[in-house]
Design an enzyme around this catalytic site. Structure first.
Site, PDB file in Angstrom:
ATOM      1  N   ASN A  62      10.931  -3.411  10.028  1.00 19.26           N
ATOM      2  CA  ASN A  62      11.108  -3.553   8.580  1.00 19.26           C
ATOM      3  C   ASN A  62      12.317  -4.420   8.261  1.00 19.26           C
ATOM      4  O   ASN A  62      13.335  -4.380   8.933  1.00 19.26           O
ATOM      5  CB  ASN A  62      11.165  -2.190   7.873  1.00 19.26           C
ATOM      6  CG  ASN A  62      12.151  -1.202   8.439  1.00 19.26           C
ATOM      7  OD1 ASN A  62      12.371  -1.146   9.635  1.00 19.26           O
ATOM      8  ND2 ASN A  62      12.767  -0.423   7.578  1.00 19.26           N
ATOM      9  N   GLU A  64      14.629  -5.388   4.999  1.00 19.17           N
ATOM     10  CA  GLU A  64      14.959  -4.995   3.624  1.00 19.17           C
ATOM     11  C   GLU A  64      15.703  -6.115   2.905  1.00 19.17           C
ATOM     12  O   GLU A  64      16.124  -7.102   3.512  1.00 19.17           O
ATOM     13  CB  GLU A  64      15.753  -3.685   3.651  1.00 19.17           C
ATOM     14  CG  GLU A  64      14.919  -2.570   4.254  1.00 19.17           C
ATOM     15  CD  GLU A  64      15.560  -1.203   4.193  1.00 19.17           C
ATOM     16  OE1 GLU A  64      16.766  -1.094   3.883  1.00 19.17           O
ATOM     17  OE2 GLU A  64      14.835  -0.220   4.445  1.00 19.17           O
ATOM     18  N   CYS A  73       7.560  -3.811   5.134  1.00 22.65           N
ATOM     19  CA  CYS A  73       7.421  -2.808   6.196  1.00 22.65           C
ATOM     20  C   CYS A  73       7.184  -3.467   7.568  1.00 22.65           C
ATOM     21  O   CYS A  73       6.638  -4.572   7.660  1.00 22.65           O
ATOM     22  CB  CYS A  73       6.227  -1.917   5.922  1.00 22.65           C
ATOM     23  SG  CYS A  73       6.363  -0.862   4.486  1.00 22.65           S
ATOM     24  N   GLU A  75       4.997  -2.629   9.845  1.00 17.26           N
ATOM     25  CA  GLU A  75       3.590  -2.799  10.230  1.00 17.26           C
ATOM     26  C   GLU A  75       3.019  -4.095   9.672  1.00 17.26           C
ATOM     27  O   GLU A  75       2.256  -4.797  10.338  1.00 17.26           O
ATOM     28  CB  GLU A  75       2.744  -1.622   9.713  1.00 17.26           C
ATOM     29  CG  GLU A  75       3.124  -0.277  10.303  1.00 17.26           C
ATOM     30  CD  GLU A  75       4.200   0.460   9.503  1.00 17.26           C
ATOM     31  OE1 GLU A  75       5.087  -0.200   8.904  1.00 17.26           O
ATOM     32  OE2 GLU A  75       4.164   1.693   9.493  1.00 17.26           O
ATOM     33  N   CYS A 112       2.540   3.423   5.619  1.00 18.26           N
ATOM     34  CA  CYS A 112       2.385   3.602   4.162  1.00 18.26           C
ATOM     35  C   CYS A 112       1.025   3.060   3.713  1.00 18.26           C
ATOM     36  O   CYS A 112       0.328   2.355   4.462  1.00 18.26           O
ATOM     37  CB  CYS A 112       3.522   2.911   3.415  1.00 18.26           C
ATOM     38  SG  CYS A 112       3.306   1.127   3.240  1.00 18.26           S
ATOM     39  N   CYS A 115       0.435  -0.745   3.918  1.00 11.35           N
ATOM     40  CA  CYS A 115       0.223  -1.213   5.297  1.00 11.35           C
ATOM     41  C   CYS A 115      -1.168  -0.829   5.798  1.00 11.35           C
ATOM     42  O   CYS A 115      -1.810  -1.593   6.524  1.00 11.35           O
ATOM     43  CB  CYS A 115       1.309  -0.651   6.216  1.00 11.35           C
ATOM     44  SG  CYS A 115       2.918  -1.425   5.933  1.00 11.35           S
TER      45      CYS A 115
HETATM   46  N1  THU Z   1       8.753   1.390   6.011  1.00 15.56           N
HETATM   47  C1  THU Z   1       8.054   0.771   7.000  1.00 15.56           C
HETATM   48  O1  THU Z   1       8.528  -0.171   7.644  1.00 15.56           O
HETATM   49  N2  THU Z   1       6.799   1.212   7.245  1.00 15.56           N
HETATM   50  C2  THU Z   1       6.174   2.218   6.580  1.00 15.56           C
HETATM   51  O2  THU Z   1       4.991   2.459   6.779  1.00 15.56           O
HETATM   52  C3  THU Z   1       6.942   3.024   5.629  1.00 15.56           C
HETATM   53  C4  THU Z   1       8.252   2.474   5.220  1.00 15.56           C
HETATM   54  C5  THU Z   1      10.095   0.881   5.724  1.00 15.56           C
HETATM   55  C6  THU Z   1      10.218   0.208   4.380  1.00 15.56           C
HETATM   56  C7  THU Z   1      11.684   0.411   4.082  1.00 15.56           C
HETATM   57  O3  THU Z   1      12.415  -0.642   4.703  1.00 15.56           O
HETATM   58  C8  THU Z   1      12.036   1.717   4.776  1.00 15.56           C
HETATM   59  O4  THU Z   1      11.006   1.955   5.725  1.00 15.56           O
HETATM   60  C9  THU Z   1      12.142   2.908   3.837  1.00 15.56           C
HETATM   61  O5  THU Z   1      11.017   3.035   3.051  1.00 15.56           O
END
Ligand code: THU
Length: 160
Positions: A62, A64, A73, A75, A112, A115
């Site tokens: 991920n 940000e 994310c 994935e 999520c 994804c």
């Molecule tokens: N996140 C992911 O990388 N994958 C997911 O399926 C759920 C959330 C990341 C997004 C964000 O950077 C952090 O986790 C918190 O939500």
């Protein structure tokens, strides 16, 4: 009125060691990718490793951003990375792992909704299911044979 029950099958493993060497290796690659996540805001790092049909492994984590919705994310980064670099290679398996700086995560962290929708797109495109394994930092690993097990009633191209 008709009631329809939707049943999904998940396979739950007690720990990573219960899985084959190939899957352990894929998950270890996802763990390495997870450590390189850029997650200064959530402190929640996610790594994903994708096994392609030719045995290449593509990763993502991920990323940000100070403008929060601009981040993405792990994935989606991994599967877009795979599609961008190897557009004609089928995706066989995706391993996902998450770790929080705030607490030890033990409950397998599923991808999520956004994804899941993106992963389904590639499953439909390649007309072959993608196996997903997901775990937290420690503990159990959940496997589904297809992303559709995590996203019933999917919106797919046939509606367009
Ligand atoms: N996140 C992911 O990388 N994958 C997911 O399926 C759920 C959330 C990341 C997004 C964000 O950077 C952090 O986790 C918190 O939500």
């Amino acid at each position: 009125m008709e009631q329809i029950d939707i049943i999904s099958t998940l396979q739950v493993y007690d720990n990573l060691e219960e899985l084959s060497d190939d899957i352990q290796n894929l998950m270890k690659t996802a763990i390495e990718a997870r450590e390189n996540a850029y997650a200064p805001y959530s402190k929640f790092k996610v790594g994903a490793a994708i096994l392609l049909e030719d045995n290449q492994i593509v990763t993502g984590n991920n990323q940000e951003n100070a403008a929060y919705p601009s981040g993405l994310c792990a994935e989606r980064i991994a599967i877009f990375h795979a599609s961008a670099m190897h557009p004609n290679k089928n995706v066989i398996t995706i391993a996902i792992t998450a770790k929080s700086e705030n607490k030890i995560l033990r409950i397998p962290t599923p991808p999520c909704g956004a994804c899941r929708q993106v992963m389904v797109e590639y499953e439909i495109k390649q007309d072959q299911p993608i196996a997903i394994y997901f775990m937290a930092e420690k503990g159990k690993v959940i496997k589904v044979d297809s992303i559709k097990a995590l996203l019933p009633l999917v919106f797919d191209p046939s509606f367009l």
